[in-house]
Write an enzyme that holds these catalytic residues in place. Sequence first.
Site, mmCIF file in Angstrom:
data_model
loop_
_atom_site.group_PDB
_atom_site.id
_atom_site.type_symbol
_atom_site.label_atom_id
_atom_site.label_comp_id
_atom_site.label_asym_id
_atom_site.label_seq_id
_atom_site.Cartn_x
_atom_site.Cartn_y
_atom_site.Cartn_z
ATOM 1 N N ARG A 186 14.210 -4.061 -0.349
ATOM 2 C CA ARG A 186 14.170 -2.817 0.456
ATOM 3 C C ARG A 186 13.114 -1.821 -0.050
ATOM 4 N NH1 ARG A 186 16.611 -5.961 2.657
ATOM 5 N NH2 ARG A 186 18.597 -5.798 3.756
ATOM 6 N N SER A 234 22.769 -0.719 8.032
ATOM 7 C CA SER A 234 23.347 -0.436 6.705
ATOM 8 C C SER A 234 22.858 0.924 6.234
ATOM 9 C CB SER A 234 22.890 -1.487 5.704
ATOM 10 O OG SER A 234 23.254 -2.758 6.178
ATOM 11 N N GLU A 287 19.550 4.007 2.751
ATOM 12 C CA GLU A 287 18.437 3.193 3.234
ATOM 13 C C GLU A 287 17.613 3.976 4.274
ATOM 14 O OE1 GLU A 287 19.559 -1.155 3.690
ATOM 15 O OE2 GLU A 287 18.421 -0.817 5.517
HETATM 16 C C1 LIG Z 1 22.060 -1.999 14.039
HETATM 17 C C2 LIG Z 1 20.989 -2.024 12.980
HETATM 18 C C3 LIG Z 1 20.849 -3.134 12.165
HETATM 19 C C4 LIG Z 1 19.854 -3.165 11.167
HETATM 20 N N1 LIG Z 1 19.764 -4.268 10.371
HETATM 21 C C5 LIG Z 1 18.829 -4.312 9.389
HETATM 22 C C6 LIG Z 1 18.738 -5.454 8.528
HETATM 23 O O1 LIG Z 1 19.471 -6.430 8.671
HETATM 24 N N2 LIG Z 1 17.799 -5.440 7.566
HETATM 25 C C7 LIG Z 1 16.950 -4.390 7.371
HETATM 26 O O2 LIG Z 1 16.127 -4.457 6.464
HETATM 27 N N3 LIG Z 1 17.002 -3.311 8.186
HETATM 28 C C8 LIG Z 1 17.923 -3.229 9.177
HETATM 29 N N4 LIG Z 1 18.018 -2.127 9.984
HETATM 30 C C9 LIG Z 1 17.122 -0.980 9.751
HETATM 31 C C10 LIG Z 1 15.879 -0.951 10.658
HETATM 32 O O3 LIG Z 1 16.099 -1.613 11.865
HETATM 33 C C11 LIG Z 1 14.641 -1.562 10.003
HETATM 34 O O4 LIG Z 1 14.384 -0.932 8.776
HETATM 35 C C12 LIG Z 1 13.403 -1.455 10.895
HETATM 36 O O5 LIG Z 1 12.370 -2.228 10.367
HETATM 37 C C13 LIG Z 1 12.902 -0.027 11.074
HETATM 38 O O6 LIG Z 1 11.827 -0.071 12.000
HETATM 39 P P1 LIG Z 1 11.552 1.093 13.027
HETATM 40 O O7 LIG Z 1 10.353 0.714 13.811
HETATM 41 O O8 LIG Z 1 12.759 1.408 13.811
HETATM 42 O O9 LIG Z 1 11.208 2.269 12.040
HETATM 43 P P2 LIG Z 1 11.591 3.871 12.115
HETATM 44 O O10 LIG Z 1 13.061 3.986 12.053
HETATM 45 O O11 LIG Z 1 10.916 4.442 13.316
HETATM 46 O O12 LIG Z 1 10.931 4.371 10.812
HETATM 47 C C14 LIG Z 1 11.446 4.011 9.550
HETATM 48 C C15 LIG Z 1 10.423 4.414 8.459
HETATM 49 O O13 LIG Z 1 9.257 3.620 8.610
HETATM 50 C C16 LIG Z 1 8.124 4.456 8.848
HETATM 51 N N5 LIG Z 1 7.279 3.768 9.835
HETATM 52 C C17 LIG Z 1 7.656 3.190 10.999
HETATM 53 N N6 LIG Z 1 6.583 2.643 11.601
HETATM 54 C C18 LIG Z 1 5.522 2.889 10.804
HETATM 55 C C19 LIG Z 1 4.133 2.577 10.880
HETATM 56 N N7 LIG Z 1 3.598 1.916 11.916
HETATM 57 N N8 LIG Z 1 3.323 3.004 9.861
HETATM 58 C C20 LIG Z 1 3.825 3.700 8.805
HETATM 59 N N9 LIG Z 1 5.121 4.009 8.692
HETATM 60 C C21 LIG Z 1 5.958 3.610 9.673
HETATM 61 C C22 LIG Z 1 8.686 5.762 9.368
HETATM 62 O O14 LIG Z 1 7.785 6.834 9.117
HETATM 63 C C23 LIG Z 1 9.979 5.863 8.592
HETATM 64 O O15 LIG Z 1 9.718 6.366 7.309
HETATM 65 C C24 LIG Z 1 18.984 -2.063 10.997
HETATM 66 C C25 LIG Z 1 19.129 -0.941 11.842
HETATM 67 C C26 LIG Z 1 20.127 -0.919 12.816
HETATM 68 C C27 LIG Z 1 20.244 0.292 13.711
#
Ligand SMILES: Cc1cc2nc3c(=O)[nH]c(=O)nc-3n(C[C@H](O)[C@H](O)[C@H](O)COP(=O)(O)OP(=O)(O)OC[C@H]3O[C@@H](n4cnc5c(N)ncnc54)[C@H](O)[C@@H]3O)c2cc1C
Length: 353
Positions: A169, A244, A346
């Site tokens: 992570r 999580s 997280e």
């Molecule tokens: C139901 C559910 C289940 C999940 N299961 C998992 C799992 O099994 N494993 C896991 O690891 N995660 C899990 N997650 C967490 C999440 O989905 C992941 O971390 C995902 O990769 C976040 O991506 P996002 O595009 O939504 O990022 P955001 O939520 O939009 O952003 C998260 C962070 O990343 C940064 N960011 C996003 N895009 C960029 C970019 N292009 N450049 C620079 N920074 C950026 C943002 O500034 C922020 O700091 C889960 C979430 C939910 C709601």
Amino acid sequence: MDMDLHIEENFPLAEMTTFKVGGAAKLFVRVESENELFQALEMASKSDHEVFILGGGSNILVSDEGFEGVVIHIDLKGATVAESNNGRVIVTAAAGEDWDEFVGFCVEQNLAGLECLSGIPGLVGGTPIQNVGAYGQEVSESIVSVKAFDRLSKTVKTLQNEDCGFEYRKSIFNTTEKDRYVVLEVQYSLAKNGAPKIVYGDLKATFEGREPSLIETRRAVCEIRESKGMLVRQGGLDAQSAGSFFKNPIVSREKLTDLELKMRQKDIVNVPHYSIDDNTVKIPAAWLIEQAGFQKGFTKGNAGLSTKHTLALTNRGNSTAEEILNLKNEIQQKVFGEFGIELNPEPNLIGFN
Ligand SMILES: Cc1cc2nc3c(=O)[nH]c(=O)nc-3n(C[C@H](O)[C@H](O)[C@H](O)COP(=O)(O)OP(=O)(O)OC[C@H]3O[C@@H](n4cnc5c(N)ncnc54)[C@H](O)[C@@H]3O)c2cc1C
């Protein structure tokens, strides 16, 4: 120069997140090209606004007051596939591509390496940030390189896998170089007609020694996720979360022994843990939360724990960000008070003082 940019003021952020809570962004820009991104960053810098880069909003909690700066939503699209001569296929995806659709595409092409990461919400660009992982697989196992805009040198750079500092992570993007890079695209090396990675207990149990196809693996992962309320697309209140909420803490073996002694007094002989190395182990945060007295479905006001998984804090419908934050604090304090173990969140907390 910012003539092409469509800048919106006082833009509500709740619907842009999976938690569905939080206030508005002072300014909001959706960027569909690298050029638009550069313009948006320039605009923010000239007007002295803080910047938040938004992907799919699945790993953030936005404060009720919102964000007093510019939110730049990454909407860069496109993916290319190139065969190499060693049985590997190089797939390059733009940061704004939907992650789960991308995984589905790779699985359908019979490309192995991402199948256990099925059903994770968000966009491609979000996955290197915390080295997304699930069911025994991490995205860092397949990433070749990350193309990113460096806000410090104002240049586009290609960071090789080893430059990204991937750990559990963790990467440079959420630690030492937090907020420095904007991910533009990610390149993966996948195994053509490769075998799925079946190392996680639930997956092993599903297939009982048989080697499934990549498609069967993807389906099984999604079914397991659904049973734990970890699929946003299934809807419902359990899914209004950031997945999580806490990382699984990594503690020393001495700490584990202390914990085992303590739990024996409560007639609990088994403390679940996974070995990291000779000195450290990972303890499931969900288990600690349950032992500290929080059960599935626990509610406090409009916030609560998922009815299927104690690790997910959820918005029960009308929660404020403050209610979720209070619940987070209560859980952290209880777990620390009981076991002396710190739980680290997280999701990224946006717009909190
Ligand atoms: C139901 C559910 C289940 C999940 N299961 C998992 C799992 O099994 N494993 C896991 O690891 N995660 C899990 N997650 C967490 C999440 O989905 C992941 O971390 C995902 O990769 C976040 O991506 P996002 O595009 O939504 O990022 P955001 O939520 O939009 O952003 C998260 C962070 O990343 C940064 N960011 C996003 N895009 C960029 C970019 N292009 N450049 C620079 N920074 C950026 C943002 O500034 C922020 O700091 C889960 C979430 C939910 C709601």
